[in-house]
Motif scaffolding. Structure first.
Motif: not given
Length: 250
Positions: A33-39, A41-43, A86-95, A176-185
């Protein structure tokens, strides 16, 4: 005229719960799973980890991805992916995580290459299969096999990618988009709007692209202000799903 379809799309509230099944359908029992620290922290990343664990999918979560992923980050992620195997790469997050995951998946299949050698990877070996799980609605990075990374040594941005790392499955879960900060939305919603307008203005537009773009511009124009005002307004079971802009909408 040739129109090539994009990847398989799994869309719906709660669709992320089916991630383990999608991994096994691609012939694997392991996921990187490839993601970032923000996700993290967000759970959201831990939630995905729990889903995989409960289904018996061996997995590892890699969250060393910044807002503008660098070639060095891609190299570090690829080294960790190779060590995982060997595995499936799961891309989780924004761009940024989605772009980084494609680069990591490609380099995992080309152990002698580095992210800075992006141009030479076109003729290289296939990368690992990718499942994309976008958590914002603007970039559309789940629809193609390329990412933009920063080559800090050359002080430039480069494309890294290959047809083999275009996501096999895109999981579009509006929850997964619920509760995003308004600036990010606002930022990601306007990004999606601009993509729609660009598509309408393109010299290469065709009847299918125009239909998608018109629908995107119409939906975003109507509902982005609503989503910006209340990023948690939509809930499953309501008569209207209008309070969110669906991830990856074009």
């Amino acid at each position: 005229m040739t129109i090539e379809p994009t990847c398989r799309v799994e869309f719906g509230a709660g669709a992320v719960a089916d991630l383990p099944r999608f991994v096994t359908e691609l012939g694997h029992q392991r996921a990187f799973v490839v993601t970032d620290r923000g996700l993290q922290a967000a759970g959201i990343a831990p939630r995905v980890g729990k889903l995989l664990h409960a289904a018996g999918i061996e997995h590892e979560i890699h969250d060393d991805i910044s807002a503008n992923p660098s070639a060095a980050e891609i190299d570090r992620g690829a080294a960790r992916a190779r060590a995982f195997g060997r595995a499936v790469v799961i891309a989780l997050g924004g761009g940024s995580p989605l772009d980084a995951a494609k680069g990591i998946a490609l380099l995992a299949g080309n152990p002698d290459a580095a992210a800075a050698d992006a141009d030479s990877l076109w003729d290289g070996a296939d990368g690992l299969p990718v499942i994309a799980v976008p958590t914002t609605s603007g970039t559309g990075a789940e629809t193609n096999g390329f990412g933009v990374i920063e080559d800090t040594c050359a002080k430039r941005k480069v494309y890294i990618g290959h047809p083999s790392v275009r996501p096999r499955i895109a999981v579009l879960d509006p929850e997964l988009t619920l509760g995003l900060p308004s600036r990010v939305t606002a930022a990601t919603g306007v990004d999606a709007l601009v993509h729609g307008i660009e598509s309408l203005a393109s010299r290469g537009a065709n009847p299918m692209s125009v239909a998608f773009a018109q629908q995107a511009v119409t939906l975003i124009g109507r509902w982005l202000p609503v989503a910006h005002r209340d990023g948690g307004a939509w809930r499953p079971g309501r008569s209207s799903c209008s309070a969110r802009i669906w991830p990856g909408r074009r």
